[in-house]
Design a protein around this motif. Structure first.
Motif, PDB file in Angstrom:
ATOM      1  N   PHE A  70       0.863  -1.183   0.000  1.00  0.00           N
ATOM      2  CA  PHE A  70       0.000   0.000   0.000  1.00  0.00           C
ATOM      3  C   PHE A  70       0.903   1.239   0.000  1.00  0.00           C
ATOM      4  O   PHE A  70       1.783   1.372   0.860  1.00  0.00           O
ATOM      5  CB  PHE A  70      -0.885   0.051   1.248  1.00  0.00           C
ATOM      6  N   ALA A  71       0.681   2.137  -0.953  1.00  0.00           N
ATOM      7  CA  ALA A  71       1.430   3.390  -1.020  1.00  0.00           C
ATOM      8  C   ALA A  71       0.455   4.547  -0.996  1.00  0.00           C
ATOM      9  O   ALA A  71      -0.684   4.426  -1.441  1.00  0.00           O
ATOM     10  CB  ALA A  71       2.273   3.445  -2.299  1.00  0.00           C
ATOM     11  N   GLY A  72       0.898   5.681  -0.462  1.00  0.00           N
ATOM     12  CA  GLY A  72       0.047   6.871  -0.430  1.00  0.00           C
ATOM     13  C   GLY A  72       0.690   7.953   0.399  1.00  0.00           C
ATOM     14  O   GLY A  72       1.573   7.696   1.222  1.00  0.00           O
ATOM     15  N   LEU A  73       0.259   9.184   0.172  1.00  0.00           N
ATOM     16  CA  LEU A  73       0.714  10.293   0.996  1.00  0.00           C
ATOM     17  C   LEU A  73       0.086  10.205   2.374  1.00  0.00           C
ATOM     18  O   LEU A  73      -0.872   9.445   2.587  1.00  0.00           O
ATOM     19  CB  LEU A  73       0.341  11.625   0.333  1.00  0.00           C
ATOM     20  N   ASP A  74       0.592  10.962   3.335  1.00  0.00           N
ATOM     21  CA  ASP A  74      -0.018  11.016   4.658  1.00  0.00           C
ATOM     22  C   ASP A  74      -1.487  11.382   4.528  1.00  0.00           C
ATOM     23  O   ASP A  74      -1.848  12.320   3.809  1.00  0.00           O
ATOM     24  CB  ASP A  74       0.681  12.057   5.537  1.00  0.00           C
ATOM     25  N   GLY A  75      -2.345  10.634   5.213  1.00  0.00           N
ATOM     26  CA  GLY A  75      -3.773  10.928   5.183  1.00  0.00           C
ATOM     27  C   GLY A  75      -4.512  10.322   4.003  1.00  0.00           C
ATOM     28  O   GLY A  75      -5.714  10.562   3.840  1.00  0.00           O
ATOM     29  N   ALA A  76      -3.818   9.511   3.175  1.00  0.00           N
ATOM     30  CA  ALA A  76      -4.468   8.937   1.997  1.00  0.00           C
ATOM     31  C   ALA A  76      -5.387   7.770   2.343  1.00  0.00           C
ATOM     32  O   ALA A  76      -6.173   7.334   1.501  1.00  0.00           O
ATOM     33  CB  ALA A  76      -3.415   8.477   0.989  1.00  0.00           C
ATOM     34  N   GLY A  77      -5.284   7.236   3.564  1.00  0.00           N
ATOM     35  CA  GLY A  77      -6.195   6.186   4.001  1.00  0.00           C
ATOM     36  C   GLY A  77      -5.613   4.792   4.002  1.00  0.00           C
ATOM     37  O   GLY A  77      -6.220   3.861   4.553  1.00  0.00           O
ATOM     38  N   HIS A  78      -4.413   4.593   3.421  1.00  0.00           N
ATOM     39  CA  HIS A  78      -3.869   3.239   3.302  1.00  0.00           C
ATOM     40  C   HIS A  78      -3.489   2.643   4.651  1.00  0.00           C
ATOM     41  O   HIS A  78      -3.715   1.453   4.891  1.00  0.00           O
ATOM     42  CB  HIS A  78      -2.674   3.239   2.349  1.00  0.00           C
ATOM     43  N   THR A  79      -2.931   3.464   5.537  1.00  0.00           N
ATOM     44  CA  THR A  79      -2.562   2.933   6.855  1.00  0.00           C
ATOM     45  C   THR A  79      -3.800   2.627   7.692  1.00  0.00           C
ATOM     46  O   THR A  79      -3.782   1.703   8.518  1.00  0.00           O
ATOM     47  CB  THR A  79      -1.652   3.909   7.604  1.00  0.00           C
ATOM     48  N   ASP A  80      -4.881   3.371   7.479  1.00  0.00           N
ATOM     49  CA  ASP A  80      -6.118   3.121   8.221  1.00  0.00           C
ATOM     50  C   ASP A  80      -6.742   1.784   7.830  1.00  0.00           C
ATOM     51  O   ASP A  80      -7.359   1.110   8.664  1.00  0.00           O
ATOM     52  CB  ASP A  80      -7.119   4.259   7.996  1.00  0.00           C
ATOM     53  N   VAL A  81      -6.584   1.386   6.569  1.00  0.00           N
ATOM     54  CA  VAL A  81      -7.085   0.079   6.148  1.00  0.00           C
ATOM     55  C   VAL A  81      -6.369  -1.027   6.921  1.00  0.00           C
ATOM     56  O   VAL A  81      -6.994  -1.972   7.427  1.00  0.00           O
ATOM     57  CB  VAL A  81      -6.887  -0.121   4.629  1.00  0.00           C
ATOM     58  N   VAL A  82      -5.053  -0.897   7.064  1.00  0.00           N
ATOM     59  CA  VAL A  82      -4.275  -1.906   7.791  1.00  0.00           C
ATOM     60  C   VAL A  82      -4.710  -1.964   9.253  1.00  0.00           C
ATOM     61  O   VAL A  82      -4.919  -3.051   9.812  1.00  0.00           O
ATOM     62  CB  VAL A  82      -2.768  -1.598   7.680  1.00  0.00           C
ATOM     63  N   ARG A  83      -4.859  -0.798   9.890  1.00  0.00           N
ATOM     64  CA  ARG A  83      -5.275  -0.772  11.298  1.00  0.00           C
ATOM     65  C   ARG A  83      -6.677  -1.373  11.470  1.00  0.00           C
ATOM     66  O   ARG A  83      -6.940  -2.109  12.430  1.00  0.00           O
ATOM     67  CB  ARG A  83      -5.253   0.658  11.827  1.00  0.00           C
ATOM     68  N   ALA A  84      -7.562  -1.047  10.543  1.00  0.00           N
ATOM     69  CA  ALA A  84      -8.939  -1.556  10.643  1.00  0.00           C
ATOM     70  C   ALA A  84      -8.974  -3.075  10.525  1.00  0.00           C
ATOM     71  O   ALA A  84      -9.750  -3.748  11.212  1.00  0.00           O
ATOM     72  CB  ALA A  84      -9.810  -0.919   9.561  1.00  0.00           C
ATOM     73  N   LEU A  85      -8.134  -3.634   9.675  1.00  0.00           N
ATOM     74  CA  LEU A  85      -8.119  -5.086   9.499  1.00  0.00           C
ATOM     75  C   LEU A  85      -7.588  -5.805  10.735  1.00  0.00           C
ATOM     76  O   LEU A  85      -7.816  -7.003  10.902  1.00  0.00           O
ATOM     77  CB  LEU A  85      -7.280  -5.456   8.272  1.00  0.00           C
ATOM     78  N   PHE A  86      -6.897  -5.074  11.609  1.00  0.00           N
ATOM     79  CA  PHE A  86      -6.440  -5.667  12.866  1.00  0.00           C
ATOM     80  C   PHE A  86      -7.367  -5.314  14.027  1.00  0.00           C
ATOM     81  O   PHE A  86      -7.049  -5.598  15.182  1.00  0.00           O
ATOM     82  CB  PHE A  86      -5.011  -5.230  13.180  1.00  0.00           C
ATOM     83  N   GLY A  87      -8.502  -4.703  13.745  1.00  0.00           N
ATOM     84  CA  GLY A  87      -9.447  -4.365  14.805  1.00  0.00           C
ATOM     85  C   GLY A  87      -9.008  -3.187  15.642  1.00  0.00           C
ATOM     86  O   GLY A  87      -9.544  -2.956  16.731  1.00  0.00           O
ATOM     87  N   ALA A  88      -8.015  -2.423  15.156  1.00  0.00           N
ATOM     88  CA  ALA A  88      -7.502  -1.280  15.915  1.00  0.00           C
ATOM     89  C   ALA A  88      -8.158   0.021  15.505  1.00  0.00           C
ATOM     90  O   ALA A  88      -7.838   1.073  16.069  1.00  0.00           O
ATOM     91  CB  ALA A  88      -5.981  -1.170  15.730  1.00  0.00           C
ATOM     92  N   LEU A  89      -9.074  -0.040  14.539  1.00  0.00           N
ATOM     93  CA  LEU A  89      -9.797   1.144  14.069  1.00  0.00           C
ATOM     94  C   LEU A  89     -11.195   0.703  13.670  1.00  0.00           C
ATOM     95  O   LEU A  89     -11.341  -0.306  12.965  1.00  0.00           O
ATOM     96  CB  LEU A  89      -9.057   1.763  12.875  1.00  0.00           C
ATOM     97  N   PRO A  90     -12.238   1.412  14.112  1.00  0.00           N
ATOM     98  CA  PRO A  90     -13.596   0.976  13.794  1.00  0.00           C
ATOM     99  C   PRO A  90     -13.878   1.003  12.295  1.00  0.00           C
ATOM    100  O   PRO A  90     -13.469   1.938  11.592  1.00  0.00           O
ATOM    101  CB  PRO A  90     -14.478   2.005  14.527  1.00  0.00           C
ATOM    102  N   VAL A  91     -14.560  -0.009  11.817  1.00  0.00           N
ATOM    103  CA  VAL A  91     -14.989  -0.079  10.419  1.00  0.00           C
ATOM    104  C   VAL A  91     -16.390   0.530  10.321  1.00  0.00           C
ATOM    105  O   VAL A  91     -17.315   0.085  11.006  1.00  0.00           O
ATOM    106  CB  VAL A  91     -14.992  -1.529   9.909  1.00  0.00           C
ATOM    107  N   MET A  92     -16.528   1.543   9.482  1.00  0.00           N
ATOM    108  CA  MET A  92     -17.808   2.242   9.360  1.00  0.00           C
ATOM    109  C   MET A  92     -18.712   1.623   8.299  1.00  0.00           C
ATOM    110  O   MET A  92     -19.935   1.725   8.368  1.00  0.00           O
ATOM    111  CB  MET A  92     -17.561   3.713   9.020  1.00  0.00           C
TER     112      MET A  92
END
Length: 513
Positions: free
Chosen positions: A298-320
């Protein structure tokens, strides 16, 4: 060849020359240069680790530069002599990505913490404070009541309050405002609002240095651009002489630079994970699949959302919104514990804050993820724990005096090997990685790559988000490039280039919903 900007001496507001800074053996700045014209917006561009933020912190006196000279306000001084107090006396004002505002205090109270509270007989004169702060807000054309809680402001308004606070006691003709990633946490609308306000300040004579990853923002507001790569300033010119392809080439080193050797030789298997319409954090309706044994980057600038996908898949960020299936079964962990139980492993970006137990032994750091296997019904089996630790230390080539030393005394590369070993010993089927080799030396980095590829070759699916384009080209089968919360394009790692990835990250075209 670096593009050079020539500026007459009477137009120069700031000149930093030959600035170098090392952290241990890491050279964060190497003879960096920055020349800023008075009354302009000067943008600093570069990838993560390129040195631009280190330069800003050196100018602020947060870091002490090893070498270099600063010319500012008719004065010349060594960069090593710049402290926070000296920087302030020279008229340098800073607003960082973390704005440093207190959300549950009013605007007036936040400004009062900086300028001081007016008092009489030891009592705060609240009306006088509000009146003074309201005048400041009007000066900066911030449409808000001084009594409003910062938490109730729009994101762009909060950033402008931080800017007003920074410039409260400075003369705009002499001061230089330095903004380090002020839009990193802002959406497109709020970022645009802030950029317009910054441009208006510059048109009024304010000198501004703006650090950003987003070329579209730079194009809307900057007069001049300096590009950093590997701790060096590799190009500086007026904006109209710095088109996006040239900026990208300077940031990446161009296609003449040798491409990294790929560590991936095996083929991916059948689909392991299917993600449909996932929305979490900054990500918006993200869909993709990855196969058994596949390493998807996953590549992207800061705030592009790619890191949030990784966190969400580990249950560390709520999935909306959206759904995820792993091996054909629903996968919806609400907590990291549930993700672990479902066969997932996660290596976070900030090793020190989120993964390393620095005061605990290497053995304890390794065994913490498999305590259930070490429990004999009454207590932990110390013999089994030691055997597990010794095996991991050998397999992952961890260089430590012995297994009982605190993790914190190991080098960064060996600490990361311990954390990787902690997770991979669980034989996970889904491995989630954020910046897996950040702060790791080249030799240890290759060791980490080998272990990740070994896990994938054994059948694990790996999702890795990294700001290091060479790392993604080295380690992955495919690279999903995120922009504005969505996947803009998926590239075949074996047939793409740094410039193609960077262009996709920085392009201005909207990503279809």
């Amino acid at each position: 060849m670096a593009t050079e900007q020539r500026v007459t001496s009477d137009a120069i507001g700031l000149r930093a020359s030959g600035v170098s800074k090392t952290f241990g053996h890491f050279r964060a700045l190497v003879g960096a240069e920055l020349v800023v014209r008075r009354g302009t917006v000067h943008a600093l561009l570069g990838g993560n680790g390129s040195g631009k933020s280190t330069l800003i912190k050196s100018l602020a006196g947060v870091y002490t530069a090893d070498e270099g000279t600063l010319h500012l306000g008719g004065r010349e001084l060594a960069m090593a002599d710049v402290s926070p107090a000296v920087a302030r006396s020279l008229g340098l004002r800073f607003v960082h990505q973390d704005l440093g505002l207190f959300p549950q205090l009013s605007i007036a109270e936040n400004i009062g913490l900086s300028r001081g509270y007016p008092t009489r007989w030891s009592a705060i004169r609240e009306r006088e404070l509000r009146t003074g702060v309201q005048a400041l807000l009007e000066t900066f054309e911030i449409e808000a009541d001084a009594r409003t809680l910062v938490a109730h402001l729009r994101p762009a308004q909060r950033a402008m309050v931080a800017i007003a606070r920074a410039l409260d006691d400075a003369e705009s003709a002499d001061s230089i405002l330095m903004l380090d990633e002020p839009t990193a946490a802002l959406g497109e609308h709020d970022a645009g609002e802030l950029m317009r306000a910054i441009r208006k300040r510059a048109d009024g004579g304010q000198t501004i240095v703006l650090v950003s990853h987003r070329f579209s923002e730079i194009a809307s507001v900057a007069d001049d651009v300096t590009v950093f790569r590997d701790g060096r300033s590799v190009g500086s010119a007026p904006l109209d002489a710095m088109p996006l392809p040239q900026v990208v080439s300077l940031m990446t080193g161009g296609e003449g630079r040798e491409m990294p050797r790929s560590f991936v030789e095996h083929e991916a298997g059948p689909t392991r994970i299917e993600v449909l319409g996932l929305t979490a954090g900054a990500s918006r309706s993200v869909s993709f699949t990855a196969g058994e044994g596949e390493i998807l980057g996953f590549a992207g600038l800061d705030g592009a959302g790619h890191t949030d996908v990784v966190r969400a898949l580990f249950g560390a960020l709520p999935v909306m919104a959206g759904s995820v299936a792993v091996d054909g079964a629903d996968y919806a962990p609400r907590t990291p514990r549930e993700a672990m139980a479902a066969g997932s492993a996660f290596v976070p970006q900030d090793r020190h804050a989120d993964a390393a137990f620095a005061d605990m032994s290497v053995t304890q750091n390794i065994s913490v993820s498999v305590l259930d296997r070490l429990w004999n019904g009454l207590t932990l089996s110390r013999k089994h724990e030691q055997h597990t630790s010794d095996d991991a230390i050998t397999r992952y080539d961890v260089r430590a005096a012995n297994a009982d030393v605190p993790l914190g005394v190991l080098s960064g590369g060996n600490q990361q090997k311990v954390i990787i070993a902690r997770w991979l010993q669980r034989d996970p089927k889904l491995i989630l990685l954020l910046e897996p080799t950040q702060g790791v030396d080249v030799v240890s980095r290759h060791d980490v790559y080998d272990k990740i590829v070994d896990a994938a070759r054994s059948g694990a699916t790996v999702l890795v988000a990294s700001s290091d384009l060479d790392e993604l080209l080295t380690l992955t089968h495919r690279i999903a490039v995120f922009r504005a919360g969505r996947i803009a394009v998926v590239l075949d790692s074996a047939h793409t280039t740094r410039d193609e990835i960077a262009n996709a990250m920085m392009a201005e075209e909207p990503v279809p919903a």
